[in-house]
Design a protein around this motif. Structure first.
Motif, PDB file in Angstrom:
ATOM      1  N   ASN A  22       0.779  -1.263  -0.042  1.00 15.15           N
ATOM      2  CA  ASN A  22       0.001  -0.060  -0.007  1.00 15.15           C
ATOM      3  C   ASN A  22       0.747   1.506  -0.039  1.00 15.15           C
ATOM      4  O   ASN A  22       0.345   2.325  -0.465  1.00 15.15           O
ATOM      5  CB  ASN A  22      -0.889  -0.053   1.183  1.00 15.15           C
ATOM      6  CG  ASN A  22      -2.022  -0.840   1.107  1.00 15.15           C
ATOM      7  OD1 ASN A  22      -2.716  -0.877  -0.233  1.00 15.15           O
ATOM      8  ND2 ASN A  22      -2.125  -2.074   1.643  1.00 15.15           N
ATOM      9  N   ALA A  25       1.794   1.728  -3.501  1.00 14.29           N
ATOM     10  CA  ALA A  25       0.890   2.414  -4.504  1.00 14.29           C
ATOM     11  C   ALA A  25       0.764   3.859  -4.497  1.00 14.29           C
ATOM     12  O   ALA A  25       0.473   4.674  -5.177  1.00 14.29           O
ATOM     13  CB  ALA A  25      -0.457   1.523  -4.198  1.00 14.29           C
ATOM     14  N   GLU A  29       0.980   6.845  -6.728  1.00 11.13           N
ATOM     15  CA  GLU A  29       0.242   8.022  -6.913  1.00 11.13           C
ATOM     16  C   GLU A  29       0.543   9.307  -6.825  1.00 11.13           C
ATOM     17  O   GLU A  29      -0.257  10.137  -7.442  1.00 11.13           O
ATOM     18  CB  GLU A  29      -1.031   7.672  -5.988  1.00 11.13           C
ATOM     19  CG  GLU A  29      -2.398   8.198  -5.972  1.00 11.13           C
ATOM     20  CD  GLU A  29      -3.255   7.865  -5.032  1.00 11.13           C
ATOM     21  OE1 GLU A  29      -3.346   8.303  -3.771  1.00 11.13           O
ATOM     22  OE2 GLU A  29      -4.283   6.926  -5.168  1.00 11.13           O
ATOM     23  N   PHE A  49      -0.682  -7.169  -5.924  1.00 10.05           N
ATOM     24  CA  PHE A  49      -0.799  -6.449  -7.304  1.00 10.05           C
ATOM     25  C   PHE A  49      -1.443  -6.847  -8.457  1.00 10.05           C
ATOM     26  O   PHE A  49      -1.451  -6.288  -9.539  1.00 10.05           O
ATOM     27  CB  PHE A  49       0.538  -6.044  -7.633  1.00 10.05           C
ATOM     28  CG  PHE A  49       1.314  -4.732  -6.578  1.00 10.05           C
ATOM     29  CD1 PHE A  49       0.765  -3.605  -6.805  1.00 10.05           C
ATOM     30  CD2 PHE A  49       2.476  -5.267  -5.964  1.00 10.05           C
ATOM     31  CE1 PHE A  49       1.270  -2.601  -5.665  1.00 10.05           C
ATOM     32  CE2 PHE A  49       2.857  -4.513  -4.936  1.00 10.05           C
ATOM     33  CZ  PHE A  49       2.304  -2.948  -4.911  1.00 10.05           C
ATOM     34  N   TYR A  79      -0.112  -0.157 -10.311  1.00  7.54           N
ATOM     35  CA  TYR A  79       0.194   0.383  -9.121  1.00  7.54           C
ATOM     36  C   TYR A  79       1.622   0.426  -8.673  1.00  7.54           C
ATOM     37  O   TYR A  79       1.746   1.370  -7.937  1.00  7.54           O
ATOM     38  CB  TYR A  79      -0.652  -0.642  -8.024  1.00  7.54           C
ATOM     39  CG  TYR A  79      -2.036  -0.839  -8.395  1.00  7.54           C
ATOM     40  CD1 TYR A  79      -3.034  -0.070  -8.469  1.00  7.54           C
ATOM     41  CD2 TYR A  79      -2.369  -2.354  -8.621  1.00  7.54           C
ATOM     42  CE1 TYR A  79      -4.345  -0.446  -8.893  1.00  7.54           C
ATOM     43  CE2 TYR A  79      -3.671  -2.716  -9.147  1.00  7.54           C
ATOM     44  CZ  TYR A  79      -4.763  -1.789  -9.020  1.00  7.54           C
ATOM     45  OH  TYR A  79      -5.984  -2.184  -9.457  1.00  7.54           O
ATOM     46  N   SER A  80       2.158  -0.361  -9.422  1.00 10.91           N
ATOM     47  CA  SER A  80       3.671  -0.375  -8.935  1.00 10.91           C
ATOM     48  C   SER A  80       4.330  -1.176  -9.850  1.00 10.91           C
ATOM     49  O   SER A  80       3.811  -2.081 -10.377  1.00 10.91           O
ATOM     50  CB  SER A  80       4.046  -0.691  -7.693  1.00 10.91           C
ATOM     51  OG  SER A  80       5.329  -0.929  -7.370  1.00 10.91           O
ATOM     52  N   LYS A 224      -5.549  -5.794  -5.372  1.00 10.13           N
ATOM     53  CA  LYS A 224      -5.486  -4.399  -5.566  1.00 10.13           C
ATOM     54  C   LYS A 224      -4.762  -4.013  -4.352  1.00 10.13           C
ATOM     55  O   LYS A 224      -5.292  -4.563  -3.115  1.00 10.13           O
ATOM     56  CB  LYS A 224      -6.829  -3.745  -5.678  1.00 10.13           C
ATOM     57  CG  LYS A 224      -7.517  -4.094  -7.092  1.00 10.13           C
ATOM     58  CD  LYS A 224      -8.885  -3.530  -6.990  1.00 10.13           C
ATOM     59  CE  LYS A 224      -9.665  -3.817  -8.255  1.00 10.13           C
ATOM     60  NZ  LYS A 224     -10.900  -3.148  -8.379  1.00 10.13           N
ATOM     61  N   ALA A 228      -6.793   1.379  -4.288  1.00  6.07           N
ATOM     62  CA  ALA A 228      -7.736   0.942  -5.411  1.00  6.07           C
ATOM     63  C   ALA A 228      -8.985   0.316  -5.054  1.00  6.07           C
ATOM     64  O   ALA A 228     -10.144   0.547  -5.828  1.00  6.07           O
ATOM     65  CB  ALA A 228      -6.882   0.180  -6.482  1.00  6.07           C
ATOM     66  N   SER A 231     -11.037   3.872  -1.955  1.00  5.60           N
ATOM     67  CA  SER A 231      -9.871   4.967  -1.956  1.00  5.60           C
ATOM     68  C   SER A 231     -10.293   5.836  -0.646  1.00  5.60           C
ATOM     69  O   SER A 231      -9.216   6.516  -0.084  1.00  5.60           O
ATOM     70  CB  SER A 231      -9.979   5.860  -3.212  1.00  5.60           C
ATOM     71  OG  SER A 231      -9.294   6.890  -3.127  1.00  5.60           O
TER      72      SER A 231
END
Length: 256
Positions: A22, A25, A29, A49, A79-80, A224, A228, A231
């Protein structure tokens, strides 16, 4: 060069993988270039992921043992970026014993791609053996997630002793930080554990605390990160705040 952070705790279930996935991500972001290196044979960061850990090839195991190119092993997600792992990594500790620079195999591998990233986050196995030693030798910072429960404090002194030995003999530049996870401010126990952690890591505990949040537990089953999956959840808000705190200490370079 990337700042490399290893998420280490020999106790399982303290939010290590959750925090690695997290935070990665949230950093991406915020505009950072992030690589997550899954170095746990369970492969939970990989599946977190949405990557099929059973089908992916090559993996970090193939990079360490068979000489596969790191660039070919990296999986790009929205996400990464992820350097995946699966159960094949479980035997790597034994296979690395006769190899040259066995403690630095991961460090040497990541050095090939670190110029492409702002942060490299390593999800370490819940143990203190050769795989974890590789993580400690590769890291600039060891981030220790500590669950705010009594048993989470047991073994913390062993981990800190191991980090001190690594710092003295193998990686003198390594730094240490703490992160409070599964925090419940309504209980005296959480408050007491928080104070004890701050005593172990004087001046090195993130101000952001990660609360108990069911969305954090549900998100991995959907492949996820929580940002995601939900949120606006308390978990997503906390990890965004943690990313902001980390970026305040490590500002991103200006890009054209």
């Amino acid at each position: 060069m990337a700042k490399t952070i290893a998420f280490v705790n020999q106790k399982g279930g303290v939010g290590k993988t959750t925090s690695c996935v997290n935070l990665a991500a949230c950093l991406q972001e915020a505009g950072a270039k992030v690589l997550v290196c899954d170095f746990d044979p369970q492969g939970n960061a990989t599946s977190g992921f949405g990557v099929d850990k059973g089908a992916v090839f090559p993996t970090i195991y193939d990079v360490l043992i068979s000489g596969a190119a790191v660039e070919h092993a990296i999986v790009h997600t929205k996400y990464s970026d992820v350097l995946p792992a699966n159960k094949g990594l479980a035997g790597a500790s034994v296979e690395m014993i006769p190899l040259d620079r066995r403690e630095y195999r991961l460090k040497d591998a990541l050095a090939q791609v670190e110029a492409s990233y702002d942060f490299i986050l390593i999800d370490c196995p819940p143990s203190l053996e050769l795989l974890t030693l590789n993580c400690l030798c590769a890291a600039d910072t060891v981030l220790v997630p500590v669950q705010c429960e009594y048993y989470a404090l047991e073994g913390l002194s062993d981990l800190l002793s191991t980090v001190r030995i690594v710092k003295g003999r193998l990686n003198p530049a390594i730094a240490l930080e703490g992160l409070l996870t599964m925090y419940d401010g309504r209980t005296n126990l959480s408050l007491q554990v928080a104070e004890e952690v701050k005593r172990h890591f004087p001046g090195k505990v993130f101000a952001t605390v990660i609360p108990r949040n069911v969305r954090l537990s549900e998100a991995p089953s959907h492949g996820k990160p929580v940002t995601a999956y939900d949120s606006s959840s308390r978990g997503a808000v906390a990890y965004r705040r943690l990313a902001e705190e980390l970026l305040e200490k490590n500002p991103l370079p200006r890009r054209a």
